[in-house]
Write a protein that holds these residues in place. Structure first.
Motif, PDB file in Angstrom:
ATOM      1  N   LYS A 122      -3.679  -5.389  -2.244  1.00  0.00           N
ATOM      2  CA  LYS A 122      -4.809  -5.985  -1.505  1.00  0.00           C
ATOM      3  C   LYS A 122      -6.141  -5.376  -1.992  1.00  0.00           C
ATOM      4  O   LYS A 122      -7.129  -6.085  -2.212  1.00  0.00           O
ATOM      5  CB  LYS A 122      -4.623  -5.714  -0.002  1.00  0.00           C
ATOM      6  N   ARG A 179       4.058   1.497   2.770  1.00  0.00           N
ATOM      7  CA  ARG A 179       2.884   0.632   2.949  1.00  0.00           C
ATOM      8  C   ARG A 179       2.014   0.595   1.689  1.00  0.00           C
ATOM      9  O   ARG A 179       1.081  -0.199   1.595  1.00  0.00           O
ATOM     10  CB  ARG A 179       2.074   1.089   4.157  1.00  0.00           C
ATOM     11  N   GLU A 209       1.646  -2.871  -0.759  1.00  0.00           N
ATOM     12  CA  GLU A 209       0.867  -3.939  -0.141  1.00  0.00           C
ATOM     13  C   GLU A 209      -0.625  -3.605  -0.114  1.00  0.00           C
ATOM     14  O   GLU A 209      -1.476  -4.409  -0.469  1.00  0.00           O
ATOM     15  CB  GLU A 209       1.361  -4.042   1.291  1.00  0.00           C
ATOM     16  N   ARG A 210      -0.893  -2.392   0.298  1.00  0.00           N
ATOM     17  CA  ARG A 210      -2.302  -1.989   0.432  1.00  0.00           C
ATOM     18  C   ARG A 210      -2.977  -1.903  -0.924  1.00  0.00           C
ATOM     19  O   ARG A 210      -4.134  -2.292  -1.073  1.00  0.00           O
ATOM     20  CB  ARG A 210      -2.397  -0.644   1.152  1.00  0.00           C
ATOM     21  N   MET A 239      -4.690  -2.063   6.522  1.00  0.00           N
ATOM     22  CA  MET A 239      -4.867  -2.930   5.359  1.00  0.00           C
ATOM     23  C   MET A 239      -6.339  -3.010   4.936  1.00  0.00           C
ATOM     24  O   MET A 239      -7.209  -3.243   5.777  1.00  0.00           O
ATOM     25  CB  MET A 239      -4.347  -4.302   5.752  1.00  0.00           C
TER      26      MET A 239
END
Ligand code: MIC
Ligand code: SF4
Length: 755
Positions: free
Chosen positions: A21, A14, A17-18, A45
């Motif tokens: 962001k 993960r 993506e995190r 997130m």
């Protein structure tokens, strides 16, 4: 014992993506610390950018570690949380309750007998609730965590202030009080104010006598014991890459001494080597897939002044060995200046003991560097002038250094080999003659050197340095010995000199261990019985603290106005008191006995306003409690510095102290007070500290309007009838105010579990 590779994979999956962001939301390149924090948000997130040193954020740590002295209280609390299993991988490590006296084998046996009840309790609670249990003698929590559980980019919390040691493997690892750990064990988020980030750029390369320890001793000298408060310290630069993983651990470990939330390093080859050497090739394979997220964005380290709240640069090529102390770890003296400084300050020049070990410096590399000095002494025919003792960091290290002849060399020089445990570092040192309280000097490779800490003698001047310097100074028997320039006389009366130390980062033949001392928990613990005898002197089931009655606190008495340094060792001493860590009422008899009363400069002597006589702090407080009179404690700067032990907050709570009003707090202690339903307040105007008088009676004026960002007003009524209104700031947010109202954070958890 197996670390959870599936959990680690999930963290890494993960992460990309995190992190991207977060980068988008923050609108600039990210530091390593920010990447790890944003990858561990409770809500998943990232949805907004958080203000450093401003916003409270909920996190989801990957792991928890507890040691025996804090686990007792943590687990006694967890038993009230109404859960059948811990929600997050957790381990308990038995390391604090073992004395250093005769030597490893015998000392361990004695501890197993003396603390049987406590070890049995910890082992059965662990077994019941799905917690991994490391038996006495298995090693010191932070070494064992580094060897088995830490992983780059992970986040963990631990009920010990030196949990940041795992930053050596690129973690964000944070020391907390037991109640914080209980939240996470119970499946709730862990809250932290988003930290500031201090960058430390390391250039050059260590050489000669300078050791990784000197980096942190220098940083401590620059930042002082409160300079890191509310901050993560992120190390980077060529110099960072040049040192080993365990060396990084040493540096991160002692970030606790400057109040830092934690410290960390970016993922590099030294970590790969260490992970492989400790049997974790699969972590390397996974980490390599996300390596760019396990260090800061390149732009950050290229222009660090733009991205860090503060930047420190240290050129390792020019760094000298440091000796820090006495009585505080941030008083740094470069070895070349010690001759002058020691004499100016009247520090005893004769070194009586040299101690190598503790969670800070007990790696294979540390032991080999220290033994390289010991071997020279053997070759040169020098009889050591001081006594030497070592505590290996873990059974794995002990077994490996025994195999490699290192223990033998130490023993040949007359070194005492103590258990793989904290030992003297936490006052578990049965030092002969300490009760005479003579002024003397000891030198050690630990992290803390507060008054009375190692041997209970307030006149022991303890100095902190690297393991190799400990060896050299103990052999020379002098605090002002400079191994780089000074000669020594050997047993034949010849002048000899030490060559610089050298060590091996990792054992050439690999690590080895017979029995690591691990017990895995029952798959289904529901039938495991946990026994706490009602008449036990060591363990006591907890009674919930009373909720707030909704009224202003009035007619409170001043219990003590503490002056100067008031660490957790002053508030709840360790050493002989460690045995009561699971018994709140018994341990409360040490409450604040080390704090200096500002009105008579004495310890453990405060005025009892009911009798107008002076008494011991716990006894006076018990009398107020018996008369239903609330009290408050007043303190100085950085109150509660040092340990994570929540006893320092639970004891005053248990005995009826309602508020602690100080110039400033250390982070963990402030949170511990809040968790236990106490009022942790700071003077809006520090000079108001001087207005507090010995016979004061205190009335809260607006506690009924207790709200975030709104100071409280306290009326201090002096004996002559005059009054001062004192404005007190606080950092409670809404949910923390709920803890206060409920009587403690645990009362809230228990209430919601009961629903
Ligand atoms: C310490 O070094 O002071 C301790 C003992 O490890 C403490 C924990 C404790 O008091 O049990 C710490 O650092 O948090
Ligand atoms: Fe143990 Fe000392 Fe490390 Fe604390 S600082 S965990 S007492 S070795």
């Amino acid at each position: 014992m197996a670390f959870d590779i599936e959990m680690i994979k999930k963290v890494y999956e993960r992460m990309p993506e995190r992190v991207s962001k977060a980068r988008e939301l923050v609108g600039r390149p990210l530091t390593l610390s920010e990447k790890i924090l944003y990858a561990h948000l409770w809500d998943g997130m990232p949805e907004k950018a958080y203000g450093r040193a401003k916003d409270y954020v909920d996190f989801a740590p990957d792991r928890i570690a507890c040691q025996d002295a804090t686990a007792q209280m943590a687990l006694l609390q967890f038993m009230h949380a109404g859960k059948s299993k811990v929600a997050v991988p957790t381990t308990v490590h038995c390391d604090h309750l073992i004395q250093a006296k005769v030597g490893a084998e015998q000392d361990l046996k004695v501890a197993q007998e003396q603390s049987k009840e406590v070890f049995d309790f910890l082992s059965s609670v662990s077994n019941k609730y799905g917690i991994g249990f490391w038996k006495p003698g298995a090693g010191i929590i932070h070494q064992v965590v580094l060897e088995n559980y830490a992983f780059p980019g992970g986040m963990m919390i631990g009920t010990d202030s030196h949990t940041p040691n795992a930053g050596g493997l690129g973690m964000i690892a944070i020391g907390v009080g037991g109640a914080d750990a209980v939240d996470v064990m119970a499946g709730m988020p862990w809250e932290l104010k988003f930290p500031k980030i201090i960058g430390v750029k390391l250039t050059g390369e260590l050489n000669g006598w300078t050791a990784p320890k000197d980096i942190i001793l220098r940083v401590a000298d620059i930042l002082t014991v409160k300079g890191g408060t509310g901050a993560i310290i992120e190390y980077f630069g060529e110099g960072a890459k040049s040192i080993s993983c365990t060396a990084k651990g040493t540096i991160c470990n002692m970030g606790a001494e400057i109040g830092a939330t934690t410290s960390t390093f970016g993922y590099d080859d030294s970590m790969r080597r260490y992970l492989r050497a400790t049997g974790r090739e699969d972590v390397v394979l996974e980490a390599d897939k996300v390596a760019s997220h396990l260090t800061a964005d390149a732009e950050v380290y290229a222009n660090p002044e733009k991205y860090f709240d503060q930047l420190i640069e240290i050129n390792l090529s020019e760094l000298e060995p440091y000796i820090n102390g006495p009585f505080t770890p941030d008083r740094g003296t470069p070895v070349s200046k010690m001759k002058k400084v020691a004499v100016e300050n009247g520090w005893p020049l004769k070194v009586e003991w040299g101690l190598i070990g503790s969670c800070t410096n007990s790696s294979y590399e540390d032991m080999t560097r220290a033994v390289s000095i010991v071997e020279q002494a053997l070759d040169l025919g020098i009889t050591p002038k001081a006594e030497l003792g070592i505590n290996p960091g873990s059974q794995q290290i002990k077994y490996t250094i025994e195999r490699d002849g290192i223990i033998d060399a130490f023993k040949k020089l007359g070194t005492k080999v103590f258990t793989n445990a904290c030992g003297p570092c936490i006052g578990q040192w049965d030092r002969e003659g300490a009760e005479k309280q003579e002024k003397n000097t000891i030198i050690h490779s630990f992290n803390r050197n507060f008054s009375k800490r190692a041997d209970g003698n307030p006149n022991t001047h303890a100095f902190v340095t690297s393991p190799e310097m400990v060896a050299a100074l103990a052999i020379a028997g002098r605090l002002d010995f400079n191994p780089m320039t000074d000669k020594l006389l050997n047993d034949k009366g010849e002048e000899v000199m030490f060559k610089p130390p050298f060590g091996e980062e990792l054992p050439e033949k690999g690590f080895d261990v017979d029995d690591p001392g691990y017990q895995s928990p029952a798959a289904d613990g529901s039938s495991v019985q946990v026994v706490v005898r009602p008449d036990s002197q060591r363990l006591q089931l907890l009674e919930p603290f009373q909720p707030w009655d909704g009224k202003n606190i009035t007619g409170a008495k001043l219990l003590i106005k503490a002056e100067g340094k008031c660490t957790t060792d002053h508030i709840s001493m360790a050493g002989p008191w460690l045995r009561f860590r699971g018994h709140l009422d018994n341990i409360s008899n040490n409450m604040l006995i080390g704090a200096v009363n500002a009105f008579n400069s004495k310890t453990n002597s405060v005025k009892n306003q009911l009798t107008e006589t002076y008494g011991e702090v716990p006894a006076v407080q018990r009398q107020y409690k018996a008369n239903n009179i609330p009290t408050i404690v007043v303190g100085d700067q950085n109150y509660g510095e040092g340990s994570s032990r929540e006893h320092a907050a639970m004891e005053p709570r248990h005995l009826g102290v309602r508020a602690v009003l100080v110039k400033s707090f250390a982070r963990i202690h402030e949170t511990n007070l809040k968790k236990q339903g106490m009022l942790a307040l700071t003077f809006a105007n520090e000079a108001d500290y001087d207005k507090i008088q010995e016979d004061d009676t205190i009335n809260f004026l607006d506690l009924t309007e207790f709200a975030p960002n709104k100071p409280l007003h306290l009326e201090f009524v002096h004996a002559d009838g005059t009054k001062d209104i004192i404005v007190a700031n606080h950092t409670y947010n809404d949910s923390q105010i709920e803890w206060f109202k409920a009587g403690s954070a645990l009362n809230l958890i228990a209430a919601s579990a009961a629903k």
